[in-house]
Motif scaffolding. Structure first.
Motif, PDB file in Angstrom:
ATOM      1  N   LEU A  84      -2.746   1.303  -8.239  1.00  0.00           N
ATOM      2  CA  LEU A  84      -1.799   1.886  -9.187  1.00  0.00           C
ATOM      3  C   LEU A  84      -1.142   3.142  -8.643  1.00  0.00           C
ATOM      4  CD1 LEU A  84      -3.690   1.427 -12.532  1.00  0.00           C
ATOM      5  CD2 LEU A  84      -1.540   0.389 -11.866  1.00  0.00           C
ATOM      6  N   THR A  85      -1.455   3.461  -7.395  1.00  0.00           N
ATOM      7  CA  THR A  85      -0.902   4.672  -6.815  1.00  0.00           C
ATOM      8  C   THR A  85       0.428   4.373  -6.166  1.00  0.00           C
ATOM      9  OG1 THR A  85      -3.132   5.429  -6.408  1.00  0.00           O
ATOM     10  CG2 THR A  85      -1.383   6.568  -5.242  1.00  0.00           C
ATOM     11  N   HIS A  86       1.366   5.244  -6.435  1.00  0.00           N
ATOM     12  CA  HIS A  86       2.695   5.080  -5.865  1.00  0.00           C
ATOM     13  C   HIS A  86       2.615   5.145  -4.340  1.00  0.00           C
ATOM     14  CE1 HIS A  86       6.906   5.505  -5.234  1.00  0.00           C
ATOM     15  NE2 HIS A  86       6.793   6.708  -4.752  1.00  0.00           N
ATOM     16  N   ALA A  87       3.522   4.426  -3.681  1.00  0.00           N
ATOM     17  CA  ALA A  87       3.448   4.338  -2.222  1.00  0.00           C
ATOM     18  C   ALA A  87       3.864   5.631  -1.516  1.00  0.00           C
ATOM     19  CB  ALA A  87       4.306   3.189  -1.740  1.00  0.00           C
TER      20      ALA A  87
END
Lengths: 211, 433
Positions: free
Chosen positions: B427-430
């Motif tokens: 769920l972590t942004h790239a």
């Protein structure tokens, strides 16, 4: 009033589109009353937004919140489908071409969030389109509005550039926060990422790039 | 000891008079006094761990690191501000009773001074850290640090000078009036609570916290065991907070600790009863807040009341924590951990109760009047100044995290770290931008 291909002026086509939406939600008798009210209001005020029209009709026609929401959605769909320029052709389907992976992933996430929001309790109490477009850049919002109204027809958004996809997903998240609450919105987003992550296209374009 | 004593000593002296007890030599005069006060300071320091767990547990997982970083910053940035400015403002010699004029950047050559300083330092950090929980999940880290330094170094210290100053020469104007705040229901907790209220107002609620029609939506914390553990740690620390405020290894510490514990227990029960009375579900989070509310309330009267009234004070405070949260929600104010209710409202109640339930002299109107002046002065000083502070910080640095950062969680956007990598990585942004 029957569907008539002979309606040629924009006003006549608008009236026809309105009538179709009103009949589908309110039934013929109440639709007749509603059309009369619309004509009266249109003569007094000129142009009106869909929201204003539904608000005006809600009192005299004793519409509850669910009915108002249904009518707004039906009006949007009907008005968007009606060609307003003389001789204008209905929007054509895009030619078949390989869909970019980014769009497939985006489409999956968007559909997942929208679907989740529709399943939430009391879906009729907010105007989804108004909420969504409020949080988007102006240029994007017109395209997104059509997408949001049509729900399933996500092809309309293929004209957006990939960087806009993240903005739309974020707009959907904010809308979900306001509409169904932040906990449900977080859950919808998580589910959307997980669903899109299972697609083959996710190998080329991971869904977390849209977060 | 020739110097005028500051914090707690006047109130402690008053408390000791009715018991007939006296200091054998005087506070901080014997090695035992020093040892006890240092141990108490360590206990108060440990309360930061309690705050970190409590606040960390009450936010969503994506904001846990951020709120804990703010707790650390209160202890690090805040205490430096207190050392540089706050201690002098609060305890420096005063002629006017409003603020100290010396002991800025204090040298602290004597052990007594140093002991007093370290104990007070921990109190100052506690006042600031109350704010971090209230403004969690949407306030940027950098601007928070700036605000925290101003709260610790100036807002807290100035009011402290009125109620507890000076350690060296002169006395604060509230001290002169006979204001009782033994360990800081108002000086520490209400001041922190009113600053938190200001922050909450300037920031606005989290996304979707209130439905368009104003209905509040619960946003449960991500780790309830953390909350419970944090509550216990705070409770433990309170024995140092209140017991240490004697600055003396005296027998008086015993009764203070008994009162403290009874009020905490009664606060827990008070919150349960209030929830039951309102036909609400019995929530652990609210009950833990009730216990803390009881502890906050007894902080002022712990040395001047009796166990029976400590129970009453705690019981009422527990109810206040529940009602306070509802009141704030009615005004669409989003206080994530209930800090305003627990520290602001219960602090005010506790300070008033010090007059209502003064041992041997209940409901003395003159004393009640003085307490009300002290409570009002705390609000009128801290709330507008904190409001101004947050407003200026907002204009200069920007206070609120963008909505995209709220979506991603402040752990990642502010610190590039996430609390639970095994579960959150997908769920972590790239990238950060």
């Amino acid at each position: 009033m029957a569907d008539s291909p002979k309606s040629t002026t924009p006003r006549a086509r608008r009236r026809e589109a309105l009538h179709q939406a009103l009949v589908s939600v309110l039934g013929p008798d109440r639709a007749h009353t509603a059309i009369g009210l619309w004509e009266k209001l249109a003569a007094e005020r000129g142009r009106m937004t869909v929201i204003e029209l539904v608000n005006e009709l809600a009192g005299p026609l004793q519409m509850d919140e669910g009915e108002r929401h249904g009518l707004r959605m039906a009006l949007y769909k009907s008005l968007d489908a009606a060609p307003m320029q003389p001789g204008a052709a209905p929007p054509s389907k895009p030619t078949m071409a390989p869909t970019p992976p980014a769009f497939v992933v985006f489409q999956s996430m968007g559909e997942s969030i929208l679907k989740g929001m529709k399943l939430a309790p009391n879906p009729g109490w907010y105007d989804f389109t108004q909420l969504l477009t409020k949080h988007l850049p102006l240029a994007t919002s017109a395209v997104v509005r059509r997408w949001a109204i049509e729900g399933a027809n996500l092809d309309a958004l293929i004209s957006l550039a990939p960087p806009d996809y993240a903005a739309v997903i974020h707009g959907l998240y904010i809308t979900a926060c306001e509409a169904v609450g932040p906990v449900a919105a977080d859950r919808l987003l998580t589910h959307a990422v997980s669903t899109a992550g299972a697609l083959p296209e996710a190998a080329q374009f991971p869904p977390n790039r849209l977060l | 000891m020739s110097r005028r004593r500051g914090v707690g000593l006047i109130a402690a002296g008053a408390a000791l008079m009715w018991t007939g007890a006296v200091f054998a030599e005087g506070p901080l005069d014997t090695p035992a006094d020093i040892a006890w006060t240092i141990v108490a300071a360590a206990l108060v320091f440990f309360m930061q761990a309690g705050f970190a767990l409590l606040e960390g547990g009450m936010v969503r997982a994506k904001n846990a690191v951020n709120v804990i970083m703010k707790n650390y910053s209160d202890m690090c940035f805040g205490v430096i501000a207190y050392w540089a400015i706050g201690y002098g403002l609060m305890f420096g010699a005063t002629e006017n009773g409003w603020f100290g004029l010396d002991h800025y950047l204090p040298d602290l050559q004597s052990g007594v001074e140093a002991t007093h300083f370290i104990f007070q330092l921990m109190f100052a950090a506690t006042a600031a850290t109350i704010v971090s929980g209230a403004v969690a999940e949407r306030m940027r880290f950098g601007p928070y640090v700036v605000a925290s330094m101003i709260i610790t170094g100036v807002i807290y210290a100035v009011y402290g000078a009125w109620a507890w100053g000076s350690f060296y020469d002169g006395a604060g104007w509230l001290v002169d009036m006979g204001f009782i705040d033994f360990a800081g229901s108002t000086v520490v907790h209400s001041i922190g609570g009113w600053c938190a209220l200001a922050g909450v107002i300037v920031l606005g609620p989290r996304l979707g916290r209130f439905a368009p029609d104003g209905t509040p939506r619960d946003i449960p914390g991500h780790n309830l065991p953390y909350i419970a553990l944090g509550g216990f740690i705070l409770w433990l620390g309170w024995f140092g907070f209140n017991g240490g405020s004697t600055l003396s290894a005296s027998a008086e510490v015993g009764i203070i600790c008994v009162n403290t514990h009874l009020a905490g227990a009664a606060g827990f029960i008070g919150a349960l009863l209030m929830q039951r009375l309102l036909r609400k579900p019995i929530l652990m989070t609210a009950a833990v807040n009730g216990a803390i509310g009881g502890l906050v309330a007894i902080t002022s009267p712990c040395a001047t009341t009796v166990p029976m009234f400590a129970l009453v004070i705690g019981l009422v405070a527990g109810g206040i924590t529940v009602l306070g949260v509802m009141l704030l929600e009615r005004f669409r104010l989003d206080d994530v951990v209930g800090a305003v209710s627990v520290h602001g409202f219960c602090g005010a109640w506790g300070t008033l109760s010090a007059a209502l339930f003064y041992r041997g002299d209940l409901f003395d109107l003159a004393r009640i009047q003085i307490q009300l002046i002290g409570i009002g002065a705390a609000f009128l000083w801290s709330f507008p100044t904190a409001l101004l502070t947050f407003w200026i910080v907002k204009k200069v640095f920007g206070l609120r995290a963008p909505t995209l950062h709220e979506q991603r969680g402040l752990d990642f956007t502010e610190h590039y770290e996430i609390g639970y990598p095994e579960f959150q990585r997908d769920l972590t942004h790239a990238g950060k931008d």
